[in-house]
Design a protein around this motif. Sequence first.
Motif, mmCIF file in Angstrom:
data_model
loop_
_atom_site.group_PDB
_atom_site.id
_atom_site.type_symbol
_atom_site.label_atom_id
_atom_site.label_comp_id
_atom_site.label_asym_id
_atom_site.label_seq_id
_atom_site.Cartn_x
_atom_site.Cartn_y
_atom_site.Cartn_z
ATOM 1 N N THR A 1 11.154 3.904 34.032
ATOM 2 C CA THR A 1 11.899 5.095 33.650
ATOM 3 C C THR A 1 13.319 4.905 34.151
ATOM 4 O O THR A 1 13.578 4.973 35.358
ATOM 5 C CB THR A 1 11.293 6.377 34.246
ATOM 6 N N GLY A 2 14.225 4.612 33.242
ATOM 7 C CA GLY A 2 15.586 4.308 33.642
ATOM 8 C C GLY A 2 15.597 2.982 34.381
ATOM 9 O O GLY A 2 15.149 1.967 33.863
ATOM 10 N N ASP A 3 16.069 3.007 35.624
ATOM 11 C CA ASP A 3 16.116 1.780 36.415
ATOM 12 C C ASP A 3 15.011 1.722 37.459
ATOM 13 O O ASP A 3 15.022 0.864 38.328
ATOM 14 C CB ASP A 3 17.487 1.634 37.086
ATOM 15 N N LYS A 4 14.022 2.607 37.353
ATOM 16 C CA LYS A 4 12.941 2.649 38.344
ATOM 17 C C LYS A 4 11.582 2.435 37.685
ATOM 18 O O LYS A 4 11.380 2.764 36.530
ATOM 19 C CB LYS A 4 12.940 3.998 39.063
ATOM 20 N N PHE A 5 10.679 1.873 38.468
ATOM 21 C CA PHE A 5 9.306 1.695 38.019
ATOM 22 C C PHE A 5 8.440 2.796 38.609
ATOM 23 O O PHE A 5 8.650 3.226 39.737
ATOM 24 C CB PHE A 5 8.738 0.351 38.492
ATOM 25 N N ARG A 6 7.458 3.213 37.841
ATOM 26 C CA ARG A 6 6.427 4.136 38.311
ATOM 27 C C ARG A 6 5.084 3.475 38.028
ATOM 28 O O ARG A 6 4.892 2.828 37.005
ATOM 29 C CB ARG A 6 6.491 5.474 37.583
ATOM 30 N N LEU A 7 4.156 3.658 38.952
ATOM 31 C CA LEU A 7 2.834 3.069 38.811
ATOM 32 C C LEU A 7 1.783 4.158 38.837
ATOM 33 O O LEU A 7 1.914 5.141 39.571
ATOM 34 C CB LEU A 7 2.589 2.080 39.951
ATOM 35 N N ASN A 8 0.751 3.964 38.072
ATOM 36 C CA ASN A 8 -0.359 4.900 38.052
ATOM 37 C C ASN A 8 -1.114 4.751 39.378
ATOM 38 O O ASN A 8 -1.536 3.653 39.735
ATOM 39 C CB ASN A 8 -1.269 4.565 36.866
ATOM 40 N N ARG A 9 -1.248 5.838 40.106
ATOM 41 C CA ARG A 9 -1.912 5.802 41.413
ATOM 42 C C ARG A 9 -3.314 5.196 41.312
ATOM 43 O O ARG A 9 -3.727 4.409 42.149
ATOM 44 C CB ARG A 9 -1.995 7.194 42.029
ATOM 45 N N ALA A 10 -4.045 5.537 40.258
ATOM 46 C CA ALA A 10 -5.409 5.016 40.096
ATOM 47 C C ALA A 10 -5.406 3.494 39.957
ATOM 48 O O ALA A 10 -6.276 2.815 40.504
ATOM 49 C CB ALA A 10 -6.077 5.666 38.890
ATOM 50 N N ASP A 11 -4.418 2.935 39.243
ATOM 51 C CA ASP A 11 -4.320 1.480 39.097
ATOM 52 C C ASP A 11 -4.054 0.810 40.445
ATOM 53 O O ASP A 11 -4.637 -0.221 40.762
ATOM 54 C CB ASP A 11 -3.205 1.095 38.126
ATOM 55 N N VAL A 12 -3.171 1.405 41.233
ATOM 56 C CA VAL A 12 -2.835 0.852 42.546
ATOM 57 C C VAL A 12 -4.051 0.913 43.470
ATOM 58 O O VAL A 12 -4.380 -0.067 44.142
ATOM 59 C CB VAL A 12 -1.634 1.601 43.168
ATOM 60 N N GLU A 13 -4.730 2.044 43.484
ATOM 61 C CA GLU A 13 -5.908 2.178 44.348
ATOM 62 C C GLU A 13 -7.030 1.245 43.911
ATOM 63 O O GLU A 13 -7.725 0.670 44.756
ATOM 64 C CB GLU A 13 -6.367 3.635 44.362
ATOM 65 N N LYS A 14 -7.186 1.060 42.606
ATOM 66 C CA LYS A 14 -8.213 0.149 42.105
ATOM 67 C C LYS A 14 -7.925 -1.280 42.564
ATOM 68 O O LYS A 14 -8.825 -1.987 43.017
ATOM 69 C CB LYS A 14 -8.271 0.217 40.580
ATOM 70 N N LEU A 15 -6.671 -1.716 42.466
ATOM 71 C CA LEU A 15 -6.299 -3.051 42.919
ATOM 72 C C LEU A 15 -6.508 -3.185 44.419
ATOM 73 O O LEU A 15 -6.990 -4.206 44.904
ATOM 74 C CB LEU A 15 -4.844 -3.360 42.555
ATOM 75 N N SER A 16 -6.195 -2.148 45.155
ATOM 76 C CA SER A 16 -6.376 -2.154 46.605
ATOM 77 C C SER A 16 -7.850 -2.313 46.970
ATOM 78 O O SER A 16 -8.190 -3.056 47.895
ATOM 79 C CB SER A 16 -5.826 -0.864 47.203
ATOM 80 N N GLU A 17 -8.719 -1.631 46.245
ATOM 81 C CA GLU A 17 -10.158 -1.667 46.529
ATOM 82 C C GLU A 17 -10.791 -3.019 46.214
ATOM 83 O O GLU A 17 -11.813 -3.374 46.794
ATOM 84 C CB GLU A 17 -10.871 -0.567 45.742
#
Length: 63
Positions: A36-52
């Motif tokens: 979004t513009g010059d920043k990235f946003r990540l889906n929290r569920a995707d991040v938590e899934k990768l973490s798990e």
Amino acid sequence: MDTQFIQIGEACKVLGISKPTLYRLISQGILPAVRTGDKFRLNRADVEKLSETGWRWADAEAQ
């Protein structure tokens, strides 16, 4: 269902990695992100899934 997006810094804390490493995950398509513009946003569920999963760079290099 509402999708909750988080910023790069928060995703780094969840995953326990540095910002450059997170940007590599995004650029290699391992972790999807929305720009979004010059920043990235990540889906929290995707991040938590990768973490798990306990994912490591060695896993990607072995493929």
